[in-house]
Design a protein around this motif. Sequence first.
Motif, PDB file in Angstrom:
ATOM      1  N   ARG A   1       0.822  -1.219   0.000  1.00 16.15           N
ATOM      2  CA  ARG A   1       0.000   0.000   0.000  1.00 16.15           C
ATOM      3  C   ARG A   1       0.849   1.260   0.000  1.00 16.15           C
ATOM      4  N   THR A   2       2.040   1.190   0.634  1.00 14.86           N
ATOM      5  CA  THR A   2       2.887   2.384   0.634  1.00 14.86           C
ATOM      6  C   THR A   2       3.799   2.411  -0.576  1.00 14.86           C
ATOM      7  N   VAL A   3       4.136   1.217  -1.110  1.00 18.75           N
ATOM      8  CA  VAL A   3       5.088   1.197  -2.218  1.00 18.75           C
ATOM      9  C   VAL A   3       4.401   1.477  -3.549  1.00 18.75           C
ATOM     10  N   GLU A   4       3.269   0.828  -3.778  1.00 17.51           N
ATOM     11  CA  GLU A   4       2.557   1.044  -5.049  1.00 17.51           C
ATOM     12  C   GLU A   4       1.124   1.431  -4.762  1.00 17.51           C
ATOM     13  N   PRO A   5       0.878   2.645  -4.235  1.00 18.07           N
ATOM     14  CA  PRO A   5      -0.489   2.991  -3.825  1.00 18.07           C
ATOM     15  C   PRO A   5      -1.496   2.924  -4.957  1.00 18.07           C
ATOM     16  N   LEU A   6      -1.069   3.326  -6.169  1.00 15.09           N
ATOM     17  CA  LEU A   6      -2.013   3.353  -7.284  1.00 15.09           C
ATOM     18  C   LEU A   6      -2.464   1.939  -7.652  1.00 15.09           C
ATOM     19  N   GLU A   7      -1.524   1.007  -7.699  1.00 19.09           N
ATOM     20  CA  GLU A   7      -1.878  -0.376  -8.042  1.00 19.09           C
ATOM     21  C   GLU A   7      -2.803  -0.968  -6.993  1.00 19.09           C
ATOM     22  N   TYR A   8      -2.494  -0.661  -5.720  1.00 19.61           N
ATOM     23  CA  TYR A   8      -3.312  -1.140  -4.604  1.00 19.61           C
ATOM     24  C   TYR A   8      -4.755  -0.690  -4.777  1.00 19.61           C
ATOM     25  N   TYR A   9      -4.905   0.588  -5.107  1.00 21.84           N
ATOM     26  CA  TYR A   9      -6.246   1.130  -5.277  1.00 21.84           C
ATOM     27  C   TYR A   9      -6.935   0.566  -6.501  1.00 21.84           C
ATOM     28  N   ARG A  10      -6.160   0.377  -7.573  1.00 23.36           N
ATOM     29  CA  ARG A  10      -6.776  -0.108  -8.815  1.00 23.36           C
ATOM     30  C   ARG A  10      -7.399  -1.475  -8.604  1.00 23.36           C
ATOM     31  N   ARG A  11      -6.706  -2.294  -7.777  1.00 20.10           N
ATOM     32  CA  ARG A  11      -7.244  -3.642  -7.539  1.00 20.10           C
ATOM     33  C   ARG A  11      -8.606  -3.580  -6.873  1.00 20.10           C
ATOM     34  N   PHE A  12      -8.780  -2.630  -5.931  1.00 19.55           N
ATOM     35  CA  PHE A  12     -10.071  -2.475  -5.282  1.00 19.55           C
ATOM     36  C   PHE A  12     -11.100  -1.908  -6.240  1.00 19.55           C
ATOM     37  N   LEU A  13     -10.687  -0.888  -7.023  1.00 22.60           N
ATOM     38  CA  LEU A  13     -11.648  -0.222  -7.898  1.00 22.60           C
ATOM     39  C   LEU A  13     -12.180  -1.185  -8.950  1.00 22.60           C
ATOM     40  N   LYS A  14     -11.342  -2.182  -9.339  1.00 24.05           N
ATOM     41  CA  LYS A  14     -11.807  -3.172 -10.321  1.00 24.05           C
ATOM     42  C   LYS A  14     -13.003  -3.942  -9.781  1.00 24.05           C
ATOM     43  N   GLU A  15     -13.001  -4.151  -8.436  1.00 10.66           N
ATOM     44  CA  GLU A  15     -14.133  -4.848  -7.821  1.00 10.66           C
ATOM     45  C   GLU A  15     -15.237  -3.890  -7.437  1.00 10.66           C
ATOM     46  N   ASN A  16     -15.139  -2.632  -7.882  1.00  8.42           N
ATOM     47  CA  ASN A  16     -16.156  -1.627  -7.572  1.00  8.42           C
ATOM     48  C   ASN A  16     -16.326  -1.358  -6.089  1.00  8.42           C
ATOM     49  N   CYS A  17     -15.209  -1.364  -5.338  1.00  3.66           N
ATOM     50  CA  CYS A  17     -15.333  -0.964  -3.940  1.00  3.66           C
ATOM     51  C   CYS A  17     -14.022  -0.290  -3.540  1.00  3.66           C
ATOM     52  N   ARG A  18     -13.915   0.128  -2.291  1.00  6.38           N
ATOM     53  CA  ARG A  18     -12.728   0.867  -1.864  1.00  6.38           C
ATOM     54  C   ARG A  18     -12.099   0.228  -0.633  1.00  6.38           C
ATOM     55  N   PRO A  19     -10.803   0.462  -0.350  1.00  7.50           N
ATOM     56  CA  PRO A  19     -10.124  -0.190   0.773  1.00  7.50           C
ATOM     57  C   PRO A  19     -10.826  -0.059   2.118  1.00  7.50           C
ATOM     58  N   ASP A  20     -11.559   1.063   2.324  1.00  7.77           N
ATOM     59  CA  ASP A  20     -12.210   1.149   3.637  1.00  7.77           C
ATOM     60  C   ASP A  20     -13.585   0.512   3.630  1.00  7.77           C
ATOM     61  N   GLY A  21     -13.887  -0.258   2.599  1.00  4.71           N
ATOM     62  CA  GLY A  21     -15.122  -1.039   2.587  1.00  4.71           C
ATOM     63  C   GLY A  21     -16.311  -0.337   1.968  1.00  4.71           C
ATOM     64  N   ARG A  22     -16.122   0.909   1.510  1.00  4.21           N
ATOM     65  CA  ARG A  22     -17.266   1.626   0.974  1.00  4.21           C
ATOM     66  C   ARG A  22     -17.504   1.280  -0.491  1.00  4.21           C
ATOM     67  N   GLU A  23     -18.723   1.507  -0.945  1.00  5.16           N
ATOM     68  CA  GLU A  23     -19.013   1.432  -2.367  1.00  5.16           C
ATOM     69  C   GLU A  23     -18.467   2.691  -3.025  1.00  5.16           C
ATOM     70  N   LEU A  24     -18.460   2.700  -4.361  1.00  3.13           N
ATOM     71  CA  LEU A  24     -17.947   3.883  -5.054  1.00  3.13           C
ATOM     72  C   LEU A  24     -18.837   5.089  -4.835  1.00  3.13           C
ATOM     73  N   GLY A  25     -20.116   4.848  -4.588  1.00  4.13           N
ATOM     74  CA  GLY A  25     -21.028   5.979  -4.449  1.00  4.13           C
ATOM     75  C   GLY A  25     -21.463   6.219  -3.019  1.00  4.13           C
ATOM     76  N   GLU A  26     -20.714   5.663  -2.059  1.00 10.21           N
ATOM     77  CA  GLU A  26     -21.163   5.765  -0.671  1.00 10.21           C
ATOM     78  C   GLU A  26     -20.380   6.836   0.064  1.00 10.21           C
ATOM     79  N   PHE A  27     -21.078   7.580   0.917  1.00 10.21           N
ATOM     80  CA  PHE A  27     -20.437   8.603   1.714  1.00 10.21           C
ATOM     81  C   PHE A  27     -19.974   8.040   3.043  1.00 10.21           C
TER      82      PHE A  27
END
Lengths: 273, 189
Positions: A1-27
């Motif tokens: 997560r600290t070395v390749e933050p973008l790749e880490y995030y991309r893996r989550f976004l591919k599944e349509n969710c985010r590292p903190d467990g939220r949906e893409l459209g959730e506040f």
Amino acid sequence: RTVEPLEYYRRFLKENCRPDGRELGEFRTTTVNIGKCSITTADGSALVKLGNTTVICGVKAELAAPAADSANKGYIVPNVELPSLCAERFRSGPPGEEAQAASQFIADVIENSQMIVKEDLCIANGKLAWVLYCDIICLDYDGNLLDASVFALLAALKNVQLPLVTINEETGLSEVNLKQKNSLIIRKHPVATSFAVFDDTLLIVDPTAEEEDLATGTVTIVTDEEGRLCSVHKPGGSPLTGAKLQDCITRAITRHKEVKKLIDKVIKSITSK
Amino acid sequence: ALSPGDTSVLAGLYGPAEAKVSKELPDRAALEVLLRPKVGLPGVMERSREQLLRQTCEAVVLGALHPRTAITLVLQVLSDAGSLLSCCLNAACMALLDAGLPLATLFCGVTCALQPDGTILLDPSARQEQEARAILTFAIASSERKVLMANTKGSCSVEEMQQCLAAAQRAANTIFQFYRDSVRRCYSK
């Protein structure tokens, strides 16, 4: 997560969710604290927490003479401060670019949405008017500063009680009646919704500080209760098509209803105490 | 220098040049925009405009080709007769073109004024801006006419915004043609 933050995030976004467990459209969970519980010395105050982002707004009202060219208008002066305690990237000293741009944005929102009409702040034409100093201070910066600031400002202004001021005809001096207080007349309730753009296509709502750093662009949309747009703020960043912008607007309108319900609930619980 | 009507802005671009160690970025060029108003010192309004311009240019300039350098864009307002922000955007793009910096796409600034009776006016004068119900400024990219930057002043409905956006995208064609003509004129001598 600290070395390749973008790749880490991309893996989550591919599944349509985010590292903190939220949906893409959730506040994130929004909590708001209005009134005497926040700042007792201010005329109106509110504390808003959007997840970890904490913003406090204090409104102080003072008397001043109106400007020569607009004798029947008062003033509203918003000021956004990002002190160095809220995030390690902000140094102490004169306000940085982000703080100044945020202050300008808040001033524009107040002006565009006409939430407070300056003529309402006038006491006596040409002689006396109210000046509302709105200080918005960020206590913890975890992304999405603009949404939280607009929310805090709205909540604080709803809480403001202005004493009745009359001008004594004989002496020409003003008399402040601290016992009689009126609330401010707020005509519109603008609510801001921010989105972060990833890789030119993906739009996520309510970005955290980490997501904001990785994003290729941001969009902030301010709507009022009639579904009118008070502000579309897209400071550069990756290009978006008109359709994508339309998606953002629809999401912003839904968010407005949620926020309005929250504010009304909190205000009702205070006035009933 | 760019002057639509009577608004004119002078743009100067310096770079890619050596950046100060505190400001350099290891993987891309650091872009800085300075906007100087005609009278007075730069204030909060100029700061927010600088931020808009900077992020628009950052999205367009291929900074990864020039890491650890600084690109400085200085804009001086010579006269303001309406549509100032879009004039600054156009001046910035032409300066980037003239300097020969690698760009992903060109962009142009268009201002739309929504008049009280609902008609859309492009490139309003100062007087028209004051009378208008809302003023929307868009930066439109030359590839697929996507929206690079949007800024609104005053409130409008969603349909009106979409209409203004469509009108701005159409007007962008004229502006890009103007870019081509002026560059051709400049280099054909």
